[in-house]
Design a protein around this motif. Structure first.
Motif, PDB file in Angstrom:
ATOM      1  N   GLY A 170       0.815  -1.209   0.000  1.00  0.00           N
ATOM      2  CA  GLY A 170       0.000   0.000   0.000  1.00  0.00           C
ATOM      3  C   GLY A 170       0.848   1.258   0.000  1.00  0.00           C
ATOM      4  O   GLY A 170       0.563   2.221  -0.739  1.00  0.00           O
ATOM      5  N   THR A 171       1.911   1.264   0.795  1.00  0.00           N
ATOM      6  CA  THR A 171       2.815   2.411   0.860  1.00  0.00           C
ATOM      7  C   THR A 171       3.544   2.594  -0.468  1.00  0.00           C
ATOM      8  O   THR A 171       3.696   3.706  -0.973  1.00  0.00           O
ATOM      9  N   SER A 172       3.982   1.475  -1.059  1.00  0.00           N
ATOM     10  CA  SER A 172       4.684   1.520  -2.334  1.00  0.00           C
ATOM     11  C   SER A 172       3.817   2.130  -3.429  1.00  0.00           C
ATOM     12  O   SER A 172       4.298   2.938  -4.232  1.00  0.00           O
ATOM     13  N   LEU A 173       2.549   1.778  -3.464  1.00  0.00           N
ATOM     14  CA  LEU A 173       1.655   2.301  -4.506  1.00  0.00           C
ATOM     15  C   LEU A 173       1.575   3.824  -4.455  1.00  0.00           C
ATOM     16  O   LEU A 173       1.628   4.494  -5.491  1.00  0.00           O
ATOM     17  N   LEU A 174       1.451   4.370  -3.268  1.00  0.00           N
ATOM     18  CA  LEU A 174       1.344   5.824  -3.140  1.00  0.00           C
ATOM     19  C   LEU A 174       2.664   6.503  -3.527  1.00  0.00           C
ATOM     20  O   LEU A 174       2.673   7.539  -4.212  1.00  0.00           O
ATOM     21  N   ILE A 175       3.787   5.917  -3.117  1.00  0.00           N
ATOM     22  CA  ILE A 175       5.099   6.478  -3.471  1.00  0.00           C
ATOM     23  C   ILE A 175       5.311   6.408  -4.988  1.00  0.00           C
ATOM     24  O   ILE A 175       5.806   7.368  -5.609  1.00  0.00           O
ATOM     25  N   ILE A 176       4.924   5.286  -5.603  1.00  0.00           N
ATOM     26  CA  ILE A 176       5.042   5.140  -7.059  1.00  0.00           C
ATOM     27  C   ILE A 176       4.254   6.239  -7.767  1.00  0.00           C
ATOM     28  O   ILE A 176       4.725   6.843  -8.740  1.00  0.00           O
ATOM     29  N   ALA A 177       3.035   6.507  -7.285  1.00  0.00           N
ATOM     30  CA  ALA A 177       2.198   7.541  -7.910  1.00  0.00           C
ATOM     31  C   ALA A 177       2.880   8.906  -7.841  1.00  0.00           C
ATOM     32  O   ALA A 177       2.956   9.632  -8.838  1.00  0.00           O
ATOM     33  N   LEU A 178       3.406   9.270  -6.669  1.00  0.00           N
ATOM     34  CA  LEU A 178       4.072  10.566  -6.505  1.00  0.00           C
ATOM     35  C   LEU A 178       5.258  10.712  -7.462  1.00  0.00           C
ATOM     36  O   LEU A 178       5.405  11.726  -8.153  1.00  0.00           O
ATOM     37  N   LYS A 179       6.089   9.679  -7.507  1.00  0.00           N
ATOM     38  CA  LYS A 179       7.298   9.756  -8.322  1.00  0.00           C
ATOM     39  C   LYS A 179       6.975   9.718  -9.806  1.00  0.00           C
ATOM     40  O   LYS A 179       7.587  10.423 -10.613  1.00  0.00           O
TER      41      LYS A 179
END
Length: 253
Positions: A170-179
């Motif tokens: 879940g954390t990875s998905l949000l970080i991927i979106a930002l980057k």
């Protein structure tokens, strides 16, 4: 186009199941199934994966499966790194980016195939400055070759940050979106230099189909053994990485 849509579904499925792998599938689908130039494909990959990841992160966030500390210290520096990586891409050809991409796929395969030790011991939180450096490095790679970096983020969150797998996803998905959105913004200013532009209808279609795959993957993730999924995905990455290397070596002669 049917094959490309199946690819879009697999992109979302991979993100939903593993919190990674979406962009590693997106670039080959756009280049080899839709015939797009590498730089255009990389730019669209960032938009597509960012959109799918953001929508896919919503159910995780609603269930409290996002670690906001890592979003802050890993994700925000990652955005700066992504912008830098996209800027650096202007100095190399699309073929060099694809070759780098293939090597990243093989690295990802190794990372995914390694067994994840599940220690019940409480890990100390990783120091903030180390998390910031990790985010910068993964971000630069994201911008340069158009990958979301989830295959590096998830192991880092699990092995270094001590997060459970589902919280890491879940954390990875949000970080991927930002980057991804940061890298896409930079590519919007680079593409006109090559006489290229973003095919928004294709990108939006991929986001819609991929999001369905992401929701499906999120539901399957809680029922399927993660280690088997990771190793199966690693095998697929090896095949794709070798294929892209072969294609570029053949075209180079």
């Amino acid at each position: 186009m049917i094959l490309a849509l199946i690819g879009a579904l697999l992109i979302g499925l991979s993100l939903g199941l593993l919190g990674s792998g979406g962009s590693i599938l997106t670039v080959p689908v756009l280049v080899y199934l839709l015939g797009e130039p590498p730089k255009q494909a990389i730019a669209e990959s960032l938009l597509i994966v960012g959109g799918i990841a953001l929508l896919g992160a919503i159910p995780y966030a609603l269930r409290g499966l996002v670690d906001w500390r890592n979003v802050l210290f890993f994700g925000l520096p990652g955005m700066a790194g992504t912008y830098l990586g996209a800027w650096l891409s202007r100095f190399v050809s699309g073929e060099v980016q694809l070759l780098t991409f293939a090597m990243v796929m093989l690295l990802a395969a190794y990372s995914m195939a390694r067994p994840t030790p599940l220690s019940s011991a409480k890990r100390a939180s990783r120091k903030a400055w180390k998390v910031v450096l990790d985010g910068l490095a993964v971000g630069a790679l994201t911008g340069f070759v158009g990958v979301g970096g989830g295959f590096l983020i998830v192991p880092a969150l699990v092995l270094l940050g001590g997060l459970p797998m589902h919280l890491a996803v879940g954390t990875s998905l949000l970080i991927i979106a930002l980057k991804s959105f940061t890298g896409f913004y930079k590519y919007l200013h680079l593409l006109p230099q090559y006489g290229l532009g973003v095919d928004y209808p294709v990108a939006l279609l991929f986001i819609a189909v991929g999001t369905l795959g992401s929701f499906w993957g999120g539901r399957l993730a809680v029922r399927l053994p993660q280690e088997s999924l990771r190793r199966g995905f690693a095998l697929f990455l090896v095949v794709m990485g070798v294929f892209i290397l072969g294609q570029n070596l053949v075209q180079g002669h």
